[in-house]
Design a protein around this motif. Sequence first.
Motif, PDB file in Angstrom:
ATOM      1  N   MET A 204     -32.564  20.999  12.526  1.00 60.06           N
ATOM      2  CA  MET A 204     -31.592  19.927  12.323  1.00 60.06           C
ATOM      3  C   MET A 204     -31.799  19.306  10.950  1.00 60.06           C
ATOM      4  SD  MET A 204     -30.856  16.561  14.699  1.00 60.06           S
ATOM      5  CE  MET A 204     -32.436  15.803  14.300  1.00 60.06           C
ATOM      6  N   ALA A 205     -30.720  19.089  10.231  1.00 59.27           N
ATOM      7  CA  ALA A 205     -30.806  18.550   8.877  1.00 59.27           C
ATOM      8  C   ALA A 205     -31.198  17.079   8.902  1.00 59.27           C
ATOM      9  CB  ALA A 205     -29.463  18.721   8.169  1.00 59.27           C
ATOM     10  N   TYR A 206     -31.908  16.681   7.871  1.00 58.09           N
ATOM     11  CA  TYR A 206     -32.215  15.268   7.696  1.00 58.09           C
ATOM     12  C   TYR A 206     -30.942  14.502   7.353  1.00 58.09           C
ATOM     13  CZ  TYR A 206     -37.288  16.016   7.603  1.00 58.09           C
ATOM     14  OH  TYR A 206     -38.590  16.308   7.936  1.00 58.09           O
TER      15      TYR A 206
ATOM     16  N   GLY B 113     -28.581  20.992   1.746  1.00 56.61           N
ATOM     17  CA  GLY B 113     -28.554  20.940   3.203  1.00 56.61           C
ATOM     18  C   GLY B 113     -28.834  19.600   3.841  1.00 56.61           C
ATOM     19  N   ILE B 114     -28.910  18.533   3.048  1.00 52.92           N
ATOM     20  CA  ILE B 114     -29.145  17.198   3.600  1.00 52.92           C
ATOM     21  C   ILE B 114     -27.807  16.567   3.989  1.00 52.92           C
ATOM     22  CG2 ILE B 114     -30.079  14.907   3.137  1.00 52.92           C
ATOM     23  CD1 ILE B 114     -32.207  17.076   3.227  1.00 52.92           C
ATOM     24  N   ASP B 115     -27.763  15.921   5.135  1.00 51.46           N
ATOM     25  CA  ASP B 115     -26.584  15.145   5.529  1.00 51.46           C
ATOM     26  C   ASP B 115     -26.663  13.787   4.834  1.00 51.46           C
ATOM     27  OD1 ASP B 115     -25.638  17.142   7.174  1.00 51.46           O
ATOM     28  OD2 ASP B 115     -26.543  16.325   8.980  1.00 51.46           O
ATOM     29  N   VAL B 116     -25.826  13.597   3.822  1.00 55.70           N
ATOM     30  CA  VAL B 116     -25.897  12.392   3.001  1.00 55.70           C
ATOM     31  C   VAL B 116     -24.799  11.411   3.407  1.00 55.70           C
ATOM     32  CG1 VAL B 116     -25.830  11.451   0.657  1.00 55.70           C
ATOM     33  CG2 VAL B 116     -26.883  13.690   1.077  1.00 55.70           C
ATOM     34  N   TYR B 117     -25.189  10.163   3.592  1.00 55.91           N
ATOM     35  CA  TYR B 117     -24.267   9.069   3.874  1.00 55.91           C
ATOM     36  C   TYR B 117     -24.377   8.062   2.729  1.00 55.91           C
ATOM     37  CZ  TYR B 117     -24.432  10.904   8.675  1.00 55.91           C
ATOM     38  OH  TYR B 117     -24.377  11.709   9.783  1.00 55.91           O
ATOM     39  N   TYR B 118     -23.326   7.292   2.520  1.00 56.60           N
ATOM     40  CA  TYR B 118     -23.317   6.321   1.430  1.00 56.60           C
ATOM     41  C   TYR B 118     -22.888   4.949   1.953  1.00 56.60           C
ATOM     42  CZ  TYR B 118     -23.172  10.583  -1.434  1.00 56.60           C
ATOM     43  OH  TYR B 118     -23.442  11.808  -2.000  1.00 56.60           O
ATOM     44  N   THR B 119     -23.561   3.910   1.457  1.00 56.04           N
ATOM     45  CA  THR B 119     -23.079   2.563   1.776  1.00 56.04           C
ATOM     46  C   THR B 119     -21.780   2.285   1.037  1.00 56.04           C
ATOM     47  OG1 THR B 119     -24.445   1.625   0.004  1.00 56.04           O
ATOM     48  CG2 THR B 119     -25.369   1.621   2.234  1.00 56.04           C
ATOM     49  N   ARG B 120     -21.665   2.824  -0.171  1.00 57.64           N
ATOM     50  CA  ARG B 120     -20.410   2.707  -0.918  1.00 57.64           C
ATOM     51  C   ARG B 120     -20.280   3.874  -1.883  1.00 57.64           C
ATOM     52  NH1 ARG B 120     -20.397   0.304  -6.249  1.00 57.64           N
ATOM     53  NH2 ARG B 120     -22.496  -0.286  -6.960  1.00 57.64           N
ATOM     54  N   THR B 121     -19.045   4.282  -2.125  1.00 54.84           N
ATOM     55  CA  THR B 121     -18.747   5.310  -3.129  1.00 54.84           C
ATOM     56  C   THR B 121     -17.764   4.779  -4.158  1.00 54.84           C
ATOM     57  OG1 THR B 121     -16.998   6.219  -1.719  1.00 54.84           O
ATOM     58  CG2 THR B 121     -19.182   7.225  -1.547  1.00 54.84           C
ATOM     59  N   THR B 122     -17.361   3.528  -4.002  1.00 51.66           N
ATOM     60  CA  THR B 122     -16.452   2.879  -4.938  1.00 51.66           C
ATOM     61  C   THR B 122     -17.012   1.503  -5.289  1.00 51.66           C
ATOM     62  OG1 THR B 122     -15.141   1.964  -3.120  1.00 51.66           O
ATOM     63  CG2 THR B 122     -14.420   4.093  -4.040  1.00 51.66           C
TER      64      THR B 122
END
Length: 254
Positions: free
Chosen positions: A1-3, A44-53
């Motif tokens: 499972m990816a981080y 291969g990391i599942d990346v989430y962002y608090t903001r992209t704008t």
Amino acid sequence: MAYKIMLDAGHGGSDPGAVYNGRQEKDDALQLTLAVGKILENNGIDVYYTRTTDIYQTPFEKAQIANAAGVDYFISFHRNSSPRENQYNGVEVLLYDKSGIKYEMAENILGALGEIGFQEIGVKERPGLVVLRRTKMPALLVEAGFINSDEDNRLFDEKFQEIAQAIADAILGTLSQETIEDPVYYRVQTGAFQNRENADRMLYQLLDKGYPAFLIYEGGLYKVQVGAFMQLGNAINMEQKLRDDGYTTLIVTR
């Protein structure tokens, strides 16, 4: 499972962060966040962002976003500043406390940026920062040079892609070691609390007494633990010492 990793670009929107000659911290932070995120995603990391704008979020909202996503790590990017221009230069990484895998990751990021040419200020504890205190997963805050240092800005601009790659490589390298080695450690647990303040109180008490104590969040509880021993006998010795000192203990493994 990816981080799963939450990347946070510091400040944003109506909060520019530090400003120097028209340069705004929020813009550099977002640029670096997106560049590091792209490299991690390609690995291969599942990346989430608090903001992209360019939007504003309070530090507490940023922590809430990470907690709701259930990510494995939270990494926030900033630029430092000093009272006078060109007073200081260098990079540092801030943590809630110097324990666990987040400390190893912080040291790896700091060293990687040092190899690029930044002065290494160090890894420092900042338990009062909301994004480090309110996140339920290992959290780091990277200060990528001083925004009011011409030397740091030169490095940031001229070696930007190298900086992003170095940070990503340090993160990936730390995660790889965690997966490959995965040793069993015996720890002595002295308390498990729903309230973080109660856990902090016990943690600071143990640290003041010289115990190698740290805090983890697991199963909805803040757990105060001491030591990380590969030999059960050493953990038993530590447990006896803690019991003699009045603590109720339990030996756990990880």
